[in-house]
Design a protein around this motif. Structure first.
Motif, PDB file in Angstrom:
ATOM      1  N   ILE A 218       0.035  -5.667  -3.627  1.00 17.99           N
ATOM      2  CA  ILE A 218       0.215  -4.134  -4.019  1.00 17.99           C
ATOM      3  C   ILE A 218      -0.190  -3.693  -5.095  1.00 17.99           C
ATOM      4  N   ILE A 219      -0.914  -4.595  -5.963  1.00 11.42           N
ATOM      5  CA  ILE A 219      -1.068  -4.236  -7.398  1.00 11.42           C
ATOM      6  C   ILE A 219      -2.737  -3.966  -7.182  1.00 11.42           C
ATOM      7  N   ILE A 220      -3.179  -2.809  -6.953  1.00 18.55           N
ATOM      8  CA  ILE A 220      -4.405  -2.612  -6.744  1.00 18.55           C
ATOM      9  C   ILE A 220      -5.292  -2.093  -8.081  1.00 18.55           C
ATOM     10  N   SER A 221      -6.491  -2.637  -8.488  1.00 18.99           N
ATOM     11  CA  SER A 221      -7.191  -2.322  -9.648  1.00 18.99           C
ATOM     12  C   SER A 221      -8.522  -1.957  -8.991  1.00 18.99           C
ATOM     13  N   VAL A 222      -8.990  -0.606  -9.554  1.00 21.98           N
ATOM     14  CA  VAL A 222     -10.146  -0.008  -9.428  1.00 21.98           C
ATOM     15  C   VAL A 222     -10.834   0.232 -10.466  1.00 21.98           C
ATOM     16  N   ASP A 223     -12.447   0.523 -10.493  1.00 20.58           N
ATOM     17  CA  ASP A 223     -13.157   0.695 -11.579  1.00 20.58           C
ATOM     18  C   ASP A 223     -13.218   1.849 -12.123  1.00 20.58           C
ATOM     19  N   ASP A 224     -12.921   2.862 -11.081  1.00 21.03           N
ATOM     20  CA  ASP A 224     -13.411   4.171 -11.491  1.00 21.03           C
ATOM     21  C   ASP A 224     -11.907   5.007 -10.600  1.00 21.03           C
ATOM     22  N   ILE A 225     -11.252   5.243 -11.429  1.00 19.94           N
ATOM     23  CA  ILE A 225      -9.766   5.904 -10.861  1.00 19.94           C
ATOM     24  C   ILE A 225      -9.980   7.422 -10.616  1.00 19.94           C
ATOM     25  N   SER A 226     -10.287   7.544  -9.264  1.00 23.09           N
ATOM     26  CA  SER A 226     -10.654   9.068  -8.697  1.00 23.09           C
ATOM     27  C   SER A 226      -9.957   9.507  -7.528  1.00 23.09           C
ATOM     28  N   THR A 227     -10.093  10.644  -7.119  1.00 24.35           N
ATOM     29  CA  THR A 227      -9.326  11.200  -5.796  1.00 24.35           C
ATOM     30  C   THR A 227     -10.218  10.056  -4.713  1.00 24.35           C
ATOM     31  N   GLN A 228     -11.468  10.033  -4.445  1.00 23.26           N
ATOM     32  CA  GLN A 228     -11.912   9.323  -3.839  1.00 23.26           C
ATOM     33  C   GLN A 228     -11.339   7.683  -3.504  1.00 23.26           C
ATOM     34  N   GLN A 229     -11.078   7.045  -4.866  1.00 28.68           N
ATOM     35  CA  GLN A 229     -10.604   5.639  -5.009  1.00 28.68           C
ATOM     36  C   GLN A 229      -9.114   5.621  -4.257  1.00 28.68           C
ATOM     37  N   GLY A 230      -8.517   6.960  -4.685  1.00 27.21           N
ATOM     38  CA  GLY A 230      -7.080   6.785  -4.327  1.00 27.21           C
ATOM     39  C   GLY A 230      -7.102   6.883  -2.672  1.00 27.21           C
ATOM     40  N   LYS A 231      -7.969   7.594  -2.056  1.00 26.11           N
ATOM     41  CA  LYS A 231      -8.108   7.594  -0.749  1.00 26.11           C
ATOM     42  C   LYS A 231      -8.446   6.353  -0.040  1.00 26.11           C
ATOM     43  N   ARG A 232      -9.218   5.532  -0.597  1.00 25.18           N
ATOM     44  CA  ARG A 232      -9.650   4.182  -0.345  1.00 25.18           C
ATOM     45  C   ARG A 232      -8.480   3.045  -0.371  1.00 25.18           C
ATOM     46  N   MET A 233      -7.918   3.114  -1.445  1.00 21.81           N
ATOM     47  CA  MET A 233      -7.145   2.286  -1.783  1.00 21.81           C
ATOM     48  C   MET A 233      -5.676   2.522  -0.720  1.00 21.81           C
ATOM     49  N   THR A 234      -5.370   3.713  -0.701  1.00 22.56           N
ATOM     50  CA  THR A 234      -4.453   3.890   0.372  1.00 22.56           C
ATOM     51  C   THR A 234      -4.498   3.600   1.864  1.00 22.56           C
ATOM     52  N   ASN A 235      -5.863   3.590   2.053  1.00 22.24           N
ATOM     53  CA  ASN A 235      -6.150   3.094   3.385  1.00 22.24           C
ATOM     54  C   ASN A 235      -6.076   1.613   3.522  1.00 22.24           C
ATOM     55  N   HIS A 236      -6.446   1.102   2.339  1.00 19.45           N
ATOM     56  CA  HIS A 236      -6.128  -0.266   2.275  1.00 19.45           C
ATOM     57  C   HIS A 236      -4.870  -0.696   2.174  1.00 19.45           C
ATOM     58  N   LEU A 237      -3.805   0.026   1.453  1.00 21.89           N
ATOM     59  CA  LEU A 237      -2.490  -0.268   1.312  1.00 21.89           C
ATOM     60  C   LEU A 237      -1.883  -0.240   2.647  1.00 21.89           C
ATOM     61  N   LEU A 238      -2.315   0.634   3.285  1.00 20.13           N
ATOM     62  CA  LEU A 238      -1.620   0.731   4.885  1.00 20.13           C
ATOM     63  C   LEU A 238      -2.080  -0.164   5.751  1.00 20.13           C
ATOM     64  N   SER A 239      -3.054  -0.727   5.394  1.00 19.31           N
ATOM     65  CA  SER A 239      -3.612  -1.926   6.537  1.00 19.31           C
ATOM     66  C   SER A 239      -2.980  -3.383   6.194  1.00 19.31           C
ATOM     67  N   ILE A 240      -2.238  -3.521   5.082  1.00 17.17           N
ATOM     68  CA  ILE A 240      -1.685  -4.826   4.925  1.00 17.17           C
ATOM     69  C   ILE A 240      -0.220  -4.774   5.424  1.00 17.17           C
ATOM     70  N   LYS A 241       0.303  -6.143   5.975  1.00 17.87           N
ATOM     71  CA  LYS A 241       1.498  -6.156   6.606  1.00 17.87           C
ATOM     72  C   LYS A 241       2.543  -5.558   6.098  1.00 17.87           C
ATOM     73  N   LYS A 242       2.990  -6.048   4.739  1.00 22.35           N
ATOM     74  CA  LYS A 242       4.201  -5.331   4.382  1.00 22.35           C
ATOM     75  C   LYS A 242       3.865  -4.330   3.505  1.00 22.35           C
ATOM     76  N   LYS A 243       3.922  -3.014   4.185  1.00 19.29           N
ATOM     77  CA  LYS A 243       3.263  -1.758   3.526  1.00 19.29           C
ATOM     78  C   LYS A 243       4.507  -1.463   2.396  1.00 19.29           C
ATOM     79  N   PRO A 244       3.819  -0.725   1.339  1.00 18.94           N
ATOM     80  CA  PRO A 244       4.809  -0.116   0.218  1.00 18.94           C
ATOM     81  C   PRO A 244       5.665   0.723   0.779  1.00 18.94           C
ATOM     82  N   ASP A 245       6.697   1.111  -0.056  1.00 17.06           N
ATOM     83  CA  ASP A 245       7.395   2.367   0.454  1.00 17.06           C
ATOM     84  C   ASP A 245       7.264   3.166  -0.607  1.00 17.06           C
TER      85      ASP A 245
END
Lengths: 340, 340
Positions: A218-245
Motif C-alpha cells: 500500500i505504498i504507491i509511487s507514481v511518476d507524475d502526481i496528479s488527479t488522474q494518477q490519484g484515480k488510477r492508484m485508488t482503483n489499484h488500491l481497491l483491487s488488492i486483498k487487504k484494502k487500506p482504511d
DNA sequence: CTGAAAGCGCTTACAG
DNA sequence: CTGAAAGCGCTTACAG
C-alpha cells in the motif's frame, strides 16, 4: 513615442549646479548643504524627475532585479509563494522577473543562463521534477547568489526554504492513527522528488512510532502526481486483498482523484476509507467531503526566500551559506477524516 | 561574490582588434569580413562571453523588459494569461516583470510609476476593480506603450485584449433557454466592472431575442463577486416568490457558492434550477454537479497582449493605436445544465 | 560645501 | 573592411 526625458544634467543646468552636486543632493549625501538639497529636490519633484535606473545599475553593477524560476505558475500554492516574493521584494526595493520552466530541465538551464546574462542580482529557484542535471544549478551558484524554495534538493549546497514536510506528514498520519485507522496507504512520487521523500519519511516514522506494520503493497509511487494518477492508484488500491482504511495522498490534486474514485464505488469517506491531502489548495473545500490537508503558508515561504536571498546579495563576503529554513505547515482537519 | 567578467574590451585585447570591430562581429554587422567574424565568435564562445544587457539597454534606450500588472496573481485564469505572456515574451526576446495590485488603485498607480521609472519598454495592465482613478493610466499612456487585457475599460483609449464576453454570455443564456429555462437569474458585479457589464449585456440581449421577460428582481448586483456572495445571493433568490429556474453566475467562484447553497436546500440541479458559471476554472470539474461554464483561453489572451504591445513598442510612429481584440471563449456544457 | 573628470560596457556615426 | 572617438545617464574618488 519617447517623451522628453529629464536627466540630472538638465536639472543641473537649470539650477546652475554641477551634475555631481545634483546627484549627491538627491541621494542625501552628507556633504550637501540643507539649502541646496532642498532646492534640488523641489525642482526634481516639480519636473517629475525620475532617475534612470539602468544608468545607475550599470554604473553600480547592480540591477536590483531578482530572478524567479518556478516549474508551473498555474499551481495555486506556487502563486501564493510568488505573492510573498513580490511583496517582500518590493518592500526591499527589488523588482522580480519570473520564468516558468514547465518542469523541463533544459528550459530551466536556459533560464538560469539568461538570468545571469541579464544581470539579476540573485535567483530564486523551485526545481523541476527530474533535476538530475544539477550541474547548471551548481555552476550558477558560483556566479550569482541563489536560493532554492519549495522544490529543493539536498544535493545542492545553498540555502533552502521549504515547509517542514516530514513533521507535517507525521502529524497527518498521527491524526489518522488517532481516529482509529490501522492500514494507511500512501500515494507518493518516485525517489527523485525531495519533497515527496520527506513526506514519505514522516509517514514511515509515524507508523513506526505507533508500532504499525509497514506494508509495501500500500505504498504507491507514481511518476507524475496528479488527479488522474490519484484515480488510477485508488482503483489499484481497491483491487488488492487487504484494502487500506485510509489513504494519504501527497498532494491535494491527487487526493481529489482519490475521493472521486472512492465515491464512484460508493465507499464511505471517512468511515470506510479516510483521505488526507497536502497543500490546502482551493479544491479542498469544494470537493465533498471537504478534504483534510496540510496548509502550507506560501506567502511566508516566498517572503523568507527573498529575505535570505537579499541577505546573500548584500553580504560582501564570498562564502555561500546553506541554511535550511523550514516553515511550519498545519494540519487542517475536515470531513474526509473524523474530527476528534 | 563577483566573478571575473568578460567584456568586449577584453576580447578585443586578446584578438588585437578594436572593441568596435568585436561588437560589430558579434552583432553580425555586414561590414565585417567572414574571417574576423568567425575568429571573434569562436573566442567569445570559448570564453563564455555574455553581453552586458544593461550596458546595451542603457546605450540603446531600450530595456527589453515588459511590465505586467494584475489584480490578483492567485486566480487560476490570471495565471494562464501570465503563462501566455511569459511564453510569447520569451519568444520575442523580452523579459517580464510582474506586479500584483491587489485590486488597490493606489498600488496600481504606484506600480505604473515604478515601471516607468524602471524603464520598461511597455506595460500590460489588467485593471483593478474600481478604476475610477483613470488619470494615472492615461498619463502613463503618454509615456510608454500600454495595453489593457482581461479587466479593461472603454474609458481608456488604447489597445485592449479580452474575451468576447458579450457573445459568450449570450450563448450561455441561449443554452439555458434551449434546455427549457424561462426564468433566468443573473448574479453580476456593479456597474464599475466592464467585464461584468459586457456579460450582462449578453444576458439581456439573449433574453430579448427570445422574447423572455426581463425581471429586475432576479438581476442581482454585488460589490465583490465571490463564493461567499454566491451563497448569500442564492439564499436571497430562493426567498423571493417567483424563484428562478436557472442562475447565471458571472464567475465560477460565485457559481460554486450558488451550487453549494442549492445543494444545502436539496434543490435539484439542473432539474429545478440550472447553474452556469464563467471561466472554466479548476473548480468546475470538482464541484458536483460539474459546472457548465465558459472556457476562456487565457494563454491566447496573454500571447496576443504581448504581440500587440511589442508591435507598439517597435513601431516608431507616435500614434497610439486602440484596437479591440476579442478572443473567443467557448461554452462547455456539463452536468449543472442539461446536455442537449 | 561644490565641481571637473573618469568610467561603468556597449553601439554607432564618422573617417579612412 | 577596420579603428578612434563620442556618448548613453549616472556615481564617486579626487581636488579644492
Amino acid at each position: 513615442m519617447k517623451k522628453e526625458i529629464i536627466t540630472l544634467k538638465k536639472l543641473a543646468q537649470i539650477l546652475e549646479l554641477s551634475t555631481s552636486t545634483v546627484s549627491r543632493a538627491l541621494n542625501d549625501h552628507q556633504d550637501i548643504s540643507e539649502a541646496t538639497r532642498k532646492r534640488v529636490k523641489n525642482l526634481a519633484q516639480s519636473m517629475h524627475y525620475v532617475p534612470n535606473i539602468f544608468a545607475r545599475g550599470f554604473r553600480k553593477h547592480k540591477t536590483n532585479i531578482i530572478g524567479v524560476i518556478v516549474p508551473n505558475i498555474t499551481h495555486y500554492f506556487t502563486t501564493t509563494i510568488v505573492r510573498g516574493i513580490l511583496e517582500e521584494a518590493k518592500l526591499k526595493g527589488y523588482r522580480v522577473i519570473i520564468s516558468e520552466s514547465n518542469n523541463d530541465t533544459a528550459k530551466q538551464t536556459e533560464m538560469l543562463n539568461t538570468m545571469i546574462q541579464f544581470g539579476v542580482d540573485g535567483i530564486l529557484v523551485s526545481l523541476t521534477k527530474m533535476t538530475k542535471d544539477i550541474d547548471t544549478v551548481l555552476q550558477t551558484l558560483n556566479k550569482c547568489p541563489l536560493i532554492l524554495f519549495d522544490k529543493v534538493s539536498n544535493k545542492i549546497p545553498c540555502t533552502q526554504v521549504t515547509i517542514n514536510d516530514e513533521e507535517a506528514a507525521y502529524s497527518a498520519i498521527e491524526h489518522l492513527i488517532n481516529i482509529g485507522k490501522k492500514r494507511i496507504a500512501i500515494i507518493k512520487e518516485r525517489e527523485f522528488s525531495y519533497t515527496s521523500e520527506k513526506r514519505y519519511a514522516g509517514y514511515l516514522k509515524a507508523l513506526k512510532d505507533h508500532n504499525i506494520e509497514i506494508d509495501e503493497k500500500i505504498i504507491i509511487s507514481v511518476d507524475d502526481i496528479s488527479t488522474q494518477q490519484g484515480k488510477r492508484m485508488t482503483n489499484h488500491l481497491l483491487s488488492i486483498k487487504k484494502k487500506p482504511d485510509a489513504i494519504f495522498a501527497i498532494t491535494d490534486s491527487s487526493a481529489v482523484g482519490v475521493i472521486q474514485t472512492l465515491k464512484k464505488f460508493n465507499i464511505k469517506i471517512p468511515e470506510e476509507i479516510a483521505v488526507v491531502g497536502f497543500s490546502n489548495s482551493r479544491f479542498s473545500t469544494i470537493i465533498e467531503p471537504n478534504l483534510t490537508t496540510v496548509d502550507q503558508p506560501g506567502e511566508t515561504i516566498g517572503k523568507n526566500a527573498v529575505k535570505y536571498l537579499i541577505e546573500e546579495i548584500e553580504n560582501t563576503t564570498d562564502t555561500i551559506s546553506n541554511k535550511m529554513i523550514e516553515i511550519k505547515g498545519t494540519l487542517i482537519i475536515r470531513d474526509s477524516t473524523f474530527k476528534v
